[in-house]
Design an enzyme around this catalytic site. Structure first.
Site, PDB file in Angstrom:
ATOM      1  CG  ASP A  41       0.567  28.290   8.688  1.00 32.38           C
ATOM      2  OD1 ASP A  41      -0.326  27.673   9.294  1.00 32.38           O
ATOM      3  OD2 ASP A  41       0.810  29.492   8.868  1.00 32.38           O
ATOM      4  CD  GLN A  54      -2.743  31.204  17.515  1.00 34.00           C
ATOM      5  OE1 GLN A  54      -3.103  30.378  18.347  1.00 34.00           O
ATOM      6  NE2 GLN A  54      -1.497  31.261  17.084  1.00 34.00           N
TER       7      GLN A  54
END
Ligand code: MRU
Length: 358
Positions: free
Chosen positions: A242, A201
């Site tokens: 997250d 990512q």
């Protein structure tokens, strides 16, 4: 706004249009998602990813499931909303924004039922709620950017891990929002982006979006993070999250914990940047956070090239937890929680109207 990561297209019926992030950076492709099942697949495959964007996708995913329903009773509409939310909730386990958004959609349907609305009106209310989640995320990114930019100096140099930018939200991101804001304010900054094994990512997404915006970015292998800190090249680390536990433990992409340990060793401040929708009111410490494990092929055969012996055993957790003691501050939309701990995190959550149990 650097890129439009996902939007709702049309009115009703409408659909979600998102950047197909698995194809970046070599192909820029838009994906139209028209059903709940397609949305589950898009979230699982990481076509859309990053905690806040997953939350927005979940809200819109509910709309895909209810938009064609006509003439249901209020109870039937609430029941369908719950079923759709349960289906979407199976897509990925770690980013709490997914469940936060789904709970919010179900709560909206429940409240509207209790207010006496009929099924069709409850469905209309769900449209308002999903769009509100989208627009609130846009405002939140701006607030995160403003607070985070105060920690950034002109001429500074910063390290980030994974992608917590525009591609992970509906606006400028969480951890990357301070970089965009600092640049907007005229500060010159340098960003080092960890490539972020196994799905890259950092390399595919962070490097791409920062380059689109003309921000000076240098790509590193993950194992280079210690070296650049040792060389004195890093002023601070900024990462997204997250899920944040009530004691300030920060869950983020696998490898974040290693970066935090390295930062502590080198006296480099480590900041997590996250909206309150990422704070989990039910989890007291990071060891209670469910960590997604992903298929071994992501490690042994990333992007179609086999790089490990056939049949080798693999452990592939997608996230790790950085204990609060390694975190200098959590940048949230209401400001920076310095040296976070249970007392300070819970105070901010309560001040934001989040109800906490024991
Ligand atoms: O597996 P991913 O790509 O969804 O992981 C994303 C991250 O770990 C991000 O850092 C996090 O979601 C914060 S995004 C603003």
């Amino acid at each position: 706004m650097p890129v439009e990561t996902l939007i709702w297209v049309g009115d009703r019926p409408g659909h979600v249009r998102m950047i197909e992030q698995t194809k970046l950076p070599t192909e820029y492709e838009l994906l139209d998602v028209t059903t709940v099942e397609e949305m589950v697949d898009a979230i699982y495959r990481l076509a859309v990813r990053g905690a806040p964007a997953i939350g927005v996708a979940a809200g819109y995913g509910v709309l895909l499931g209810v938009q064609e329903l006509e003439g249901l009773s209020a109870e039937e509409m609430l029941g369908r909303t719950r079923e759709i939310a349960a289906t979407l909730g199976k897509a990925r386990p770690t980013a709490v924004n997914l469940f936060w958004a789904l709970d919010r959609m179900v709560a909206r349907a429940q409240n509207d039922l209790e207010s006496g609305l009929a099924g069709d009106a409850i469905r209309d209310g769900l449209f308002d709620e999903a769009h509100a989640i989208f627009h609130e995320d846009q405002t939140t990114c701006e607030a995160l950017g403003k607070h985070g930019a105060e920690l950034i100096r002109d001429g500074g140099s910063y390290l980030t891990h994974c992608n917590a930018g525009a591609l992970a939200t509906a606006n400028t991101g969480t951890a990357l929002a301070p970089f965009y804001e600092a640049a907007r304010q005229g500060k010159t900054i340098v960003v080092f982006a960890d490539e972020t094994r196994p799905l890259l990512q950092g390399a595919r997404l962070t490097a791409w979006e920062l380059m689109q915006e003309g921000i000076d970015v240098t790509l590193l292998t993950d194992s280079c993070a210690g070296r650049v800190m040792f060389e004195g090249k890093i002023d601070a680390v900024f990462v997204g999250s997250d899920r944040i536990a009530r004691n300030g433990d920060v869950c983020n992409k696998i490898g974040t914990y290693s970066v935090a340990v390295l930062a502590r060793e080198h006296g480099v401040p480590f900041y997590a940047v996250a909206p309150l929708s990422t704070f989990d009111r039910e989890i007291l410490s990071g060891d209670q956070i469910p960590i997604e494990e992903r298929p071994p092929e992501e490690v042994t055969c990333g992007f179609g090239k086999q790089t490990a012996p056939e049949g080798v055993k693999v452990y592939n957790p997608a996230f790790d937890v950085t204990p609060a003691r390694l975190v200098r501050g959590i940048v949230a939309e209401r400001g920076v929680i310095e040296e976070p701990g249970r007392e300070s995190v819970e105070r901010v959550m309560r001040e934001a109207g989040i109800e906490l149990g024991e």
